[in-house]
Design a protein around this motif. Structure first.
Motif, PDB file in Angstrom:
ATOM      1  N   ALA A  60      -9.181 -10.000  -9.853  1.00 19.63           N
ATOM      2  CA  ALA A  60      -8.918  -8.566 -10.053  1.00 19.63           C
ATOM      3  C   ALA A  60      -8.777  -8.286 -11.553  1.00 19.63           C
ATOM      4  N   ASP A  81     -13.281  -8.409  -8.894  1.00 13.50           N
ATOM      5  CA  ASP A  81     -12.839  -7.212  -8.188  1.00 13.50           C
ATOM      6  C   ASP A  81     -12.602  -6.146  -9.256  1.00 13.50           C
ATOM      7  N   ALA A 104     -13.621  -1.243  -5.968  1.00 16.85           N
ATOM      8  CA  ALA A 104     -12.647  -0.579  -5.101  1.00 16.85           C
ATOM      9  C   ALA A 104     -12.119   0.654  -5.833  1.00 16.85           C
ATOM     10  N   HIS A 201      -5.738  -4.237   1.211  1.00 16.41           N
ATOM     11  CA  HIS A 201      -4.860  -4.769   0.149  1.00 16.41           C
ATOM     12  C   HIS A 201      -3.498  -4.129   0.377  1.00 16.41           C
ATOM     13  N   GLY A 239      -7.888  -8.598  -0.044  1.00 10.19           N
ATOM     14  CA  GLY A 239      -7.289  -8.037  -1.256  1.00 10.19           C
ATOM     15  C   GLY A 239      -6.513  -9.071  -2.050  1.00 10.19           C
ATOM     16  N   ILE A 242      -0.941 -12.013  -4.093  1.00 11.72           N
ATOM     17  CA  ILE A 242      -0.153 -13.253  -4.065  1.00 11.72           C
ATOM     18  C   ILE A 242       0.804 -13.268  -5.253  1.00 11.72           C
ATOM     19  N   ARG A 291      -2.850 -11.292 -10.459  1.00 12.81           N
ATOM     20  CA  ARG A 291      -1.633 -11.853 -11.041  1.00 12.81           C
ATOM     21  C   ARG A 291      -1.574 -13.380 -10.934  1.00 12.81           C
ATOM     22  N   ARG A 327       6.071  -3.415 -17.900  1.00 14.14           N
ATOM     23  CA  ARG A 327       6.453  -3.751 -16.523  1.00 14.14           C
ATOM     24  C   ARG A 327       7.930  -3.474 -16.249  1.00 14.14           C
ATOM     25  N   LEU A 390      -1.805  -2.956 -19.337  1.00 19.56           N
ATOM     26  CA  LEU A 390      -1.060  -1.699 -19.166  1.00 19.56           C
ATOM     27  C   LEU A 390      -0.589  -1.146 -20.518  1.00 19.56           C
TER      28      LEU A 390
END
Ligand code: LLP
Length: 423
Positions: A60, A81, A104, A201, A239, A242, A291, A327, A390
Motif C-alpha cells: 500500500a 496498492d 482503490a 479492507h 486489504g 496488519i 504499515r 500520527r 502524511l
C-alpha cells in the motif's frame, strides 16, 4: 528477527551506521530508513503466508511512497496498492508491473480512472454503484476493458482506533454487504468491464486475528452466494491492516521498559484462518500490507531545542513538529522516543512537543524518559509508515530529508525542502 535499529553499547545504530553521524551529516529533523528491516519484514510476511498457494502482496503506497523505497519493495516481488493517479505513476516509475497494480479509493476522479485504464493496471476496485457505471463509461470511451473488483463492507469491528477503522456499515467505504449482490450482478453485465472479484479492507493497525476471521467468514459466504447466481469470483483481496508493535521497539538498561499491553498479531494463525476460510473456493488471494512492511524500518531523528517547566509539568521542545509526523496529533498514536546517545542519569516525566503553533503538536504526553538537554538527539521510533507520507509544510516549515541506509552505506532519497519549495 533481529532489529536493524538497535543500540550498540550506548549509541543508536541504523544498520551499520551511528544515528548521531547521520544527524550531523544530514541535519534534523531527519527520516532514516533501514533497507534491510523493510526487506526482513516483507519476507517475514511472505514466509508466514507460504501455506497459501499463490497469495500475492500488494504494497500500500500510502504508507510510504518514496520512489527509492518503492524500488526496494518492487524488487522484493510485491505488487502495488494505489489510491490515485499519482500513486500509479510512482508505482510504474519504480518498477511495479502494470498488471500487479490495483487502484482503490472511495472517490476516484475521471482522471484517476483514465490514467489507470490507459496504463492497463491489474484491477480497479469499485466502491459504489454509481462508480461502476462511470468505470464502464470511461473504459468504453477509451476502448479498454476494466478488470473490476467490488469493495464490500462486511460490517466488522476491526477493534482499532476509530479513525482508522473502515469496515463498519456506517463508514464511507465499500458497498454494504447486504446490498452487494445487486451491485455484483450489475458489475458482471457492464460493457467493457470484466468482473474480477471481491475486495475488503476493514481497518488499519489491527492486532488481533478475530476481526480478520470475521471478515473472511462473511466474504466466503458472499462469494458462495455469488456462485449460486452464476457469478464467478476469481480474486479475493483482503486489504491491508496488519498491525505492528509500537512499544519497546528499543530496549536497553538505560531506558525505561514501556508498559506493554500490545499484543502483536500472530501471522501464522492469521494465515491459517485465511487459508481455512477460503479453502473451498477456487480464488486467488491478495493482501495489501502497508504499515507492516515499512513502519519498523523508519526512525525520525530530532534535536532537543529547549526544555521548560510550566505548573510543574516538564516540556521537551524538539525540532520536529506535527507537520513532519502527525500520527500523534491525528490518532494520539504512541511512538517510543529514545535518546540517540545513552548515559547514566535519572529518568524524568516529560511531554515531548514540537514547535508548531497548535496544541496538538505533541509526540508524547507524560512520558518517563532519560533526562535530556538542549542539543541532544532523540529518535522517534517506528515512523516508517504514515510518517513522511502524511507530512506537510504547515507553518511554512521545510519538510525533512529522507535517508536510506543499507548496511554501512547511506544515501539521501529525498532532499530536505528549501525555501524555494515554499513558493
Ligand atoms: N488497503 C486499503 C484499501 C487501505 O485503505 C489501506 C490503508 C491499506 C490497504 C494499508 O493498510 P495498512 O496495512 O498500512 O494498515 N494514517 C493512518 C493509517 C490509515 C490507513 C488507511 N488505509 C495511520 O497512520 O495509522
Amino acid at each position: 528477527m533481529t532489529s536493524q535499529i538497535r543500540y550498540d553499547n550506548n549509541s543508536l545504530y541504523i544498520e551499520g551506521l551511528p544515528a548521531t553521524a547521520l544527524a550531523e551529516k544530514y541535519g534534523t529533523p531527519l527520516y532514516v530508513y533501514s533497507a534491510n528491516q523493510a526487506a526482513d519484514n516483507y519476507r517475514l510476511l511472505r514466509d508466514s503466508f507460504d501455506i497459501i498457494d499463490g497469495i500475492r502482496f500488494l504494497y500500500a503506497l500510502k504508507a510510504n511512497s518514496n520512489p527509492e523505497i518503492l524500488k526496494l519493495i518492487s524488487a522484493l516481488g510485491a505488487g502495488a496498492d494505489t489510491v490515485s493517479a499519482g500513486e500509479i505513476f510512482l508505482a510504474l516509475r519504480s518498477g511495479f508491473a502494470p498488471e500487479s497494480i490495483s487502484l482503490a479509493g472511495v472517490g476516484k476522479t475521471d482522471d484517476d480512472l483514465d490514467f489507470a485504464l490507459t496504463r492497463n493496471i491489474g484491477t480497479i476496485i469499485a466502491e459504489s454503484d454509481e462508480e461502476l457505471q462511470v468505470i464502464s463509461q470511461r473504459a468504453s470511451k477509451i476502448g479498454r476493458t476494466a478488470h473490476v473488483s467490488l469493495r464490500i463492507n462486511p460490517d466488522v469491528d476491526a477493534r482499532t482506533h476509530p479513525h482508522i477503522s473502515t469496515g463498519l456499515k456506517d463508514n464511507k467505504f465499500g458497498i454494504n454487504i447486504d446490498r452487494a449482490l445487486d451491485s455484483a450482478k450489475v458489475a458482471a453485465n457492464l460493457k467493457n468491464v470484466e468482473f474480477a472479484g471481491i475486495h475488503s479492507h476493514i481497518g488499519s493497525q489491527i492486532t488481533e486475528v478475530e476481526p480478520f476471521a470475521e471478515a473472511v467468514r462473511s466474504i466466503a459466504e458472499f462469494v458462495d452466494k455469488l456462485g449460486k447466481e452464476g457469478i464467478r469470483v476469481s480474486q479475493i483481496d483482503l486489504g491491508g491492516g496488519i498491525g505492528v508493535r509500537y512499544k519497546n521497539a528499543l530496549t536497553h538498561d538505560l531506558i525505561p521498559v514501556e508498559n506493554n499491553s500490545e499484543h502483536p498479531i500472530d501471522l501464522r494463525s492469521l494465515s491459517q484462518v485465511i487459508k481455512n476460510g477460503f479453502s473451498s473456493l477456487d480464488c486467488e488471494l491478495v493482501m495489501e500490507p502497508g504499515r507492516f512492511v515499512i513502519a519498523e524500518s523508519g526512525v525520525l531523528l530530532t534535536r532537543v531545542l529547549y526544555r521548560k517547566e510550566s505548573s510543574g509539568r516538564k516540556f521537551v521542545i524538539v525540532d520536529a513538529g506535527m507537520n513532519d509526523m502527525m500520527r500523534h496529533a491525528l490518532y494520539s498514536a504512541y511512538h517510543q522516543i529514545a535518546p540517540v546517545e545513552l548515559s547514566v542519569g535519572k529518568s524524568v516525566m516529560v511531554d515531548v512537543v514540537g514547535p508548531v503553533c497548535e496544541s496538538t503538536d505533541v509526540f508524547a504526553v507524560q512520558r518517563e524518559m532519560p533526562e535530556v538537554k538542549r542539543g541532544d538527539l532523540l529518535a522517534i521510533l517506528t515512523t516508517g509508515a504514515y510518517g513522511y507520507s502524511l507530512s506537510s509544510n504547515y507553518n511554512s516549515r521545510l519538510k525533512p530529508a529522507e535517508v536510506l541506509v543499507d548496511e554501512d552505506y547511506a544515501r539521501v532519497i529525498r532532499d530536505r525542502d528549501t525555501m524555494e519549495d515554499l513558493v
